[in-house]
Write a protein that holds these residues in place. Structure first.
Motif, PDB file in Angstrom:
ATOM      1  N   TYR A  95      -0.073   8.531  -1.623  1.00 18.25           N
ATOM      2  CA  TYR A  95      -0.992   9.401  -2.365  1.00 18.25           C
ATOM      3  C   TYR A  95      -1.790  10.266  -1.387  1.00 18.25           C
ATOM      4  CZ  TYR A  95      -4.849  10.693  -5.488  1.00 18.25           C
ATOM      5  OH  TYR A  95      -5.790  11.376  -6.211  1.00 18.25           O
ATOM      6  N   HIS A 122       0.802  -1.243   0.000  1.00 18.51           N
ATOM      7  CA  HIS A 122       0.000   0.000   0.000  1.00 18.51           C
ATOM      8  C   HIS A 122       0.825   1.279   0.000  1.00 18.51           C
ATOM      9  CE1 HIS A 122      -2.865  -2.974   0.992  1.00 18.51           C
ATOM     10  NE2 HIS A 122      -2.612  -3.013   2.271  1.00 18.51           N
ATOM     11  N   LEU A 123       2.139   1.165  -0.273  1.00 20.20           N
ATOM     12  CA  LEU A 123       2.968   2.375  -0.228  1.00 20.20           C
ATOM     13  C   LEU A 123       2.383   3.483  -1.118  1.00 20.20           C
ATOM     14  CD1 LEU A 123       5.625   3.927   0.458  1.00 20.20           C
ATOM     15  CD2 LEU A 123       6.548   2.982  -1.643  1.00 20.20           C
ATOM     16  N   PHE A 124       2.039   3.138  -2.342  1.00 19.44           N
ATOM     17  CA  PHE A 124       1.558   4.158  -3.276  1.00 19.44           C
ATOM     18  C   PHE A 124       0.253   4.770  -2.778  1.00 19.44           C
ATOM     19  CE2 PHE A 124       3.617   3.565  -7.704  1.00 19.44           C
ATOM     20  CZ  PHE A 124       4.867   3.456  -7.128  1.00 19.44           C
ATOM     21  N   ARG A 125      -0.646   3.901  -2.357  1.00 18.06           N
ATOM     22  CA  ARG A 125      -1.976   4.361  -1.933  1.00 18.06           C
ATOM     23  C   ARG A 125      -1.851   5.296  -0.717  1.00 18.06           C
ATOM     24  NH1 ARG A 125      -5.715   2.457   0.930  1.00 18.06           N
ATOM     25  NH2 ARG A 125      -5.061   0.363   1.432  1.00 18.06           N
ATOM     26  N   PHE A 175       3.485   9.618  -9.502  1.00 17.39           N
ATOM     27  CA  PHE A 175       3.468   8.145  -9.525  1.00 17.39           C
ATOM     28  C   PHE A 175       3.805   7.614 -10.909  1.00 17.39           C
ATOM     29  CE2 PHE A 175       0.905   8.857  -5.705  1.00 17.39           C
ATOM     30  CZ  PHE A 175       1.603   8.041  -4.832  1.00 17.39           C
ATOM     31  N   GLY A 199      -6.445   7.101  -0.613  1.00 15.31           N
ATOM     32  CA  GLY A 199      -5.898   6.935  -1.959  1.00 15.31           C
ATOM     33  C   GLY A 199      -6.609   5.901  -2.808  1.00 15.31           C
ATOM     34  N   GLN A 250      -0.750  12.378  -8.920  1.00 15.33           N
ATOM     35  CA  GLN A 250      -0.807  11.267  -9.876  1.00 15.33           C
ATOM     36  C   GLN A 250       0.430  11.287 -10.791  1.00 15.33           C
ATOM     37  OE1 GLN A 250      -3.156   9.047  -9.870  1.00 15.33           O
ATOM     38  NE2 GLN A 250      -3.188   8.083 -11.885  1.00 15.33           N
TER      39      GLN A 250
END
Lengths: 116, 416
Positions: free
Chosen positions: B17, B11-14, B44, B137, B41
């Motif tokens: 975000y 879940h790093l990106f989420r 990413f 996110g 966005q």
């Protein structure tokens, strides 16, 4: 062993509205793939390409700016690999993780060996 | 590919975000959320392009730096272009913007976003969608899947939330002392709803539902991290989450069908989560207040304490349900009491309570009412009526896993 370049075509990530979760999953798939190739010792590097496209065309050297968003099929990146022959390189290309992107395709080309 | 690069944290990106959207909102304001989300966005997409050959040693730091650069870029552009509709707050300079990307400031921004999402002027349904989008996110589509809603409904809720925030001029701030208690209450309620969406409506195949529980727990602990936001209610809520979450993985079998409390493999309950829950309940005791979360957690404790379904202390659970009903009477509190009476071998008391319930008040959980009727009829040996009740339950259930569970039960009866 022969040298090949795999050229990746398909829509640009930024135009597809992926969620952060989906992007992380995609990145994971890429990581897995290049890691597998590295472990086999056949991965020789590669890069992604940014969105900007400028084309210089014809005898008049006309310069045309295009954005990847206008084009259905753009080159998004490439990797270099070694393989026994064209068929083996093609099998490797089949593991490309982004076939599901609009226009997702891989072009397999052998790099000419001048010493042969 | 660098040999030493590690796989990314789940879940790093989420999560990142959410952090960056909150941080950029400090700079560009709640009126520019669209712009902000696009900017985050972009970072990413940039990561995706750059990391295909290997993940950098500090991926989160890389992403933060990318967002900071993007924010400063945007800040310069907007400042130099007076015709642009977006306004940037004058309290910031490039120097102070840099400061906002320090860890403690990022946390502060996240808290501001949580209080914004749970602001009382927003419709409760919009609060959940808005929180999942801007803090957790989730994409619109993921929210729709997680909450079992149509994509259009989610989009409508999100745009309504944004419109209200704009129209009401909600400040991106942590409430002051006088407002804090009711506002924090609202935050707890929203987290509770998010958790329950994940926990109760087990849409089996979807990992996203589990992520809802994880998200509620993460945000709850983010709040408890701050001393001035610690309350008995907050700790009790976290404890409750832990006790429920400890059982989450045992609620589904390998073929994704639902397993009831009676048949769950108790040896697989997550001991570390139960310990964490107990610890939270101890901390909750340091405060004088008592809340519905304390009571619900007390019931959940009894369940996780029992080594088997049969040895559960139903008498104690019954007493707690009675207290809940006394303070927070609803058709649900009656239903819960009725369920316990059957475990205590008091079918008559169970029936008496069932008769007081209006199933329409239970809305989408009305199937639980008919399901309990079926249990009651089975208990008194009336299989015909039990099957009829299961049919009613089935006609009121929308969740696939629950449906399959009820169908299996009915099939067993029909085959006898």
């Amino acid at each position: 062993m022969k040298n090949f370049i795999l050229i990746f075509m398909g829509a640009n990530y930024s135009d597809l509205g992926f969620s952060p979760k989906e992007m992380q999953e995609r990145l994971g798939n890429w990581g897995d793939w290049t890691k597998r190739l590295s472990e086999k010792g056949i991965y020789k590097g590669g890069d992604g390409l940014t969105e900007a496209i400028r084309r210089v065309e014809g005898a008049d050297k006309v310069v045309i700016d295009r954005t990847s968003a206008e084009l259905k099929e753009v080159i998004g990146g490439y990797i270099l690999i070694t393989a026994k022959d064209f068929d083996e390189a093609t099998e490797i290309a089949k593991d490309y993780p982004d076939f599901d992107l609009p226009g997702g395709a891989v072009e397999v080309r052998e790099i000419m060996d001048y010493s042969a | 590919m660098k040999e030493d690069s590690q796989p990314l944290v789940d879940h790093l990106f989420r999560h990142h975000y959410g952090k960056m959207v909150s941080t950029l909102t400090r700079i560009f304001g709640l009126n520019n959320l669209g712009l902000i989300e696009d900017a985050v966005q972009d970072t990413f997409v940039k990561a995706l392009m750059h990391w295909q050959n290997g993940i950098p040693p500090n991926p989160e730091g890389w992403l933060t730096a990318a967002a900071k650069n993007r924010a400063i870029d945007l800040f310069r552009k907007i400042k130099s272009d007076h015709s642009r509709a977006e306004k940037v707050s004058l309290e910031y300079s490039e120097n102070t913007i840099e400061q906002l990307f320090l860890d403690y400031q990022i946390e502060d921004s996240q808290l501001r976003m949580i209080f914004t999402a749970c602001h009382p002027v927003l419709n409760p349904k919009d609060q959940i969608a808005f929180a999942l989008k801007t803090i957790a996110g989730f994409s619109d589509k993921e929210i729709a899947v997680a909450l079992l809603l149509k994509l259009e409904t989610v989009k409508k809720r999100l745009s309504r939330a944004r419109k209200t925030i704009k129209e009401q001029g909600i400040a991106f701030a942590i409430p002051n002392k006088e407002e804090m208690i009711p506002r924090l209450d609202q935050v707890h309620n929203v987290l509770y709803l998010i958790f329950n969406e994940g926990f109760h409506s087990t849409q089996s195949a979807l990992v996203l539902r589990k992520e809802l529980c994880g998200e509620a727990m993460r945000l709850c602990s983010l709040i408890l991290k701050k001393q001035y936001l610690r309350t008995g209610k907050g700790y009790a809520l976290f404890g409750l989450f832990c006790f429920h979450a400890a059982r989450l993985d045992t609620k589904l079998s390998s073929d994704q069908s639902l397993i009831d409390l009676k048949n769950q493999d108790r040896t697989q309950w997550d001991k570390s989560l139960i310990d964490l829950g107990n610890e939270a309940m101890h901390k909750a005791m340091d405060f004088e207040e008592l809340s519905i979360f304390h009571l619900e957690a007390a019931i959940a404790t009894e369940h996780v304490k029992a080594s088997s379904f049969e040895t559960t202390n139903w008498e104690k659970i019954k007493n707690i349900h009675e207290i809940i009903h006394q303070y927070f009477p609803s058709d649900f509190s009656i239903l819960n009491q009725a369920i316990v009476f059957l475990q205590l071998d008091q079918p008559k008391d169970c029936l008496a309570l069932l008769k007081q319930i209006k199933p329409e008040n239970l809305e989408k959980r009305a199937y639980l009412f008919y399901g309990l009727y079926a249990e009651y009829y089975l208990y008194i040996g009336d299989e015909k009526q039990a099957i009829a009740s299961l049919n009613l339950a089935l006609s009121n259930v929308s969740n696939e896993a629950e449906k399959a569970y009820l169908e299996k039960k009915r099939a067993n009866l029909l085959n006898q």
